[in-house]
Structures are given as structure tokens and as C-alpha cells.
Enzyme design. Structure first.
Site, PDB file in Angstrom:
ATOM      1  N   HIS A 125       0.803 -15.975 -17.871  1.00 17.89           N
ATOM      2  CA  HIS A 125      -0.622 -16.170 -18.181  1.00 17.89           C
ATOM      3  C   HIS A 125      -1.452 -14.897 -17.993  1.00 17.89           C
ATOM      4  O   HIS A 125      -2.672 -14.982 -17.922  1.00 17.89           O
ATOM      5  CB  HIS A 125      -1.186 -17.313 -17.325  1.00 17.89           C
ATOM      6  CG  HIS A 125      -0.633 -18.665 -17.711  1.00 17.89           C
ATOM      7  ND1 HIS A 125      -0.848 -19.803 -16.970  1.00 17.89           N
ATOM      8  CD2 HIS A 125       0.127 -19.048 -18.773  1.00 17.89           C
ATOM      9  CE1 HIS A 125      -0.231 -20.827 -17.555  1.00 17.89           C
ATOM     10  NE2 HIS A 125       0.376 -20.394 -18.640  1.00 17.89           N
ATOM     11  N   ASN A 221       7.697 -28.415  -3.698  1.00 15.36           N
ATOM     12  CA  ASN A 221       6.348 -28.909  -3.990  1.00 15.36           C
ATOM     13  C   ASN A 221       6.072 -30.091  -3.054  1.00 15.36           C
ATOM     14  O   ASN A 221       6.959 -30.922  -2.860  1.00 15.36           O
ATOM     15  CB  ASN A 221       6.275 -29.388  -5.462  1.00 15.36           C
ATOM     16  CG  ASN A 221       4.855 -29.489  -5.971  1.00 15.36           C
ATOM     17  OD1 ASN A 221       3.988 -30.057  -5.314  1.00 15.36           O
ATOM     18  ND2 ASN A 221       4.606 -28.922  -7.140  1.00 15.36           N
TER      19      ASN A 221
END
Ligand code: OAD
Length: 256
Positions: A125, A221
Site C-alpha cells: 500500500h 491475531n
């Protein structure tokens, strides 16, 4: 979880090529808000202009009202400014030292993997601290935003500047995508997905490809994600804590 950590440490000890796909959660312990978490950037409601933050950061809005987008680029930058790598970034970087090739494909725009010392980082990104001109080839790196006007203009051609990040509706940067595909073509012995909601196909597919090729996959996570059911190991918790435990288990094995 201890048993899984030990199994993953064993796999790491044997691995030559390792992929880490990372997202905002890997920088959470550096004090940077995630996007979709409870205190996330996108959870602030609407912007002052009454639009969702995703829309403020979209290509359409940037072309229509660049000054509005810049207000939220600046907010993103204030969240990142002065932040340092945390133990998660450092463990990932240190894994390169035993001759392993550790490729990091990150959705983060904060540059913290490189600051921690990772050498093979693919910025899917882009990077917020790099500016480029919307009209000419001008580029600037390591920019501090507080010295910028509300709408920064190019010193070379006076057109509008933008951060070198992927806006909503834009494709991934060609160089980063090609680099990522070339790394995937060479294959990996182990694939980690750390601190990401796994919303985008280009971060999900490499994990699913590894699963199809019987390459072990690990998710780190605290929450469930769309890939949780597919991976070989789910390590539930904060990336910094888990990766430090994993590094400890690995070095115990390397010394044994
Ligand atoms: P999100 O904010 O969507 O997700 C953050 C993830 O990190 C969640 O799954 C959390 O459960 C997890 N998490 C939170 N704290 C953690 C911790 N300490 N350790 C490990 N995991 C933790 O961020 P991303 O998935 O990175 O794109 O979002 C992807 C993209 O969405 C961003 O790059 C951004 C946004 O649109 C652009 O700006 C183009």
C-alpha cells in the site's frame, strides 16, 4: 498454544524461505491505531465533511477535493509520527540472521519493518512519508508533514502533491505487485499472516495457495478472520508477545 508454538518453531528452524504478510495489527503495539479495531481509524464515525473516512481517502475524493483528502493524510501521519518498531517487527527482522530469506509483504504504510531491519519488504500500500507529484516525476522521502501547507504543491511544477500510498479505488503499485508475484513464484516453506483482517484477495490468496500446496500456514491475531479456518496453526494473541515467545522457542531449539 505452547505445543503449537513449539511445532511452528521447529518448522521455522528448517525453513529457508518464509513469507510474512502483515497488517495494522503488527504495528498496534507501537501505539498506532488499526483501521477497523474498536479504536480504529475508520471507527471514528464520519469526517467533518460528513463522509466516511474510506471515502475521504478515495481516489475520487482526492481528484475532487484534494484538500479534504490531505486533512486525513495529515491525521494518519500524526498517528504514525515518531513511532518505533515493536518486538513483533524486531523478531521478524531478526529471523533473517540465520540465512533464511524472510519476505515481508505489508499493507502498512509506516515503514516500521524497514526501521526494524527487515531487508526484503514489499510495501503493498506504499509509504505515507514518501510524497510524489500528481503531474511530474518529483518525489520526496522521509517527509515531515507538520512543515507542509494544507494543500502541498510540487516545488518543480506547482501541481498537487500526494503521499505515495494506495488510495481507495486504485490498483496496487505495479512494482510491488510484480515483486510479490515473483517471490510467490519461487515458493515458500512457511507462510505467516500477522495482524490483518485479511479483507483483500491479494493477501488472502498467497495463504490459500500455500494451503493448497501443503505449505504450513500460521495466523497470528487476537481475533478470527476469513482465513482462520484455513490455516495450519492459529496463534491467538498480540503479535509482539507471540513472536517473542516463538523466537525464544526457536533459539532454544537452535542452541540444543
Ligand atoms: P485492520 O484494522 O482491518 O485489522 C487489524 C487486524 O489486526 C485485526 O484483525 C485485529 O484483530 C488485529 N490486531 C489488533 N491488534 C493486534 C496485535 N497487537 N497483534 C496482532 N494482531 C492485532 O487492518 P488491516 O487488515 O491491515 O489500506 O487493513 C488493511 C488495509 O485496510 C489497510 O492497509 C488500509 C485499510 O484500508 C489502505 O490504506 C489502502
Amino acid at each position: 498454544m505452547r505445543t503449537d508454538l513449539i511445532k511452528v518453531a521447529e518448522l521455522l528452524r528448517e525453513a529457508h524461505r518464509v513469507l510474512f504478510i502483515t497488517g495494522a495489527g503488527v504495528s498496534a503495539e507501537s501505539g498506532i491505531p488499526t483501521f477497523r479495531g474498536r479504536t480504529g481509524f475508520f471507527r471514528q464515525g464520519l469526517t467533518e465533511e460528513g463522509i466516511p473516512f474510506e471515502e475521504a481517502l478515495s481516489a475520487t475524493n482526492f481528484h475532487k477535493s484534494p484538500q479534504v483528502s490531505w486533512r486525513y493524510f495529515a491525521q494518519l501521519e500524526r498517528n504514525l509520527r515518531g513511532k518505533s518498531p515493536n518486538p513483533a517487527h524486531r523478531v521478524i527482522a531478526d529471523l533473517e540472521t540465520s540465512g533464511r530469506r524472510v519476505c515481508v509483504a505489508t499493507q502498512n504504510i509506516d515503514g516500521l519493518h524497514q526501521l526494524a531491519g527487515s531487508k526484503y519488504v514489499i510495501e503493498l500500500h506504499g509509504n505515507l512519508f514518501r510524497l510524489c507529484c500528481t503531474a511530474c516525476d518529483y518525489q520526496a522521502s522521509d517527509v515531515t508533514f507538520d512543515s507542509l501547507p494544507d494543500l502541498p504543491l510540487c516545488p518543480a511544477c506547482d501541481d498537487v502533491l500526494r503521499p505515495d500510498i494506495v488510495l481507495y479505488e486504485e490498483p496496487l503499485p505495479g512494482d510491488a505487485l510484480n515483486q510479490f508475484l515473483a517471490e510467490q513464484a519461487q515458493g515458500f516453506d512457511l507462510v505467516f499472516s500477522v495482524g490483518t483482517t485479511s479483507l483483500f484477495q491479494y493477501v488472502v490468496e498467497p495463504v490459500l495457495l500455500a494451503v493448497r500446496r501443503h505449505v504450513p500456514t500460521i495466523e497470528i491475531n487476537p481475533e478470527e478472520t476469513p482465513i482462520s479456518d484455513a490455516v495450519s496453526f492459529r496463534l491467538r494473541g498480540r503479535a509482539g508477545l507471540i513472536l517473542v515467545e516463538l523466537a525464544t522457542a526457536l533459539y532454544e531449539r537452535e542452541l540444543a
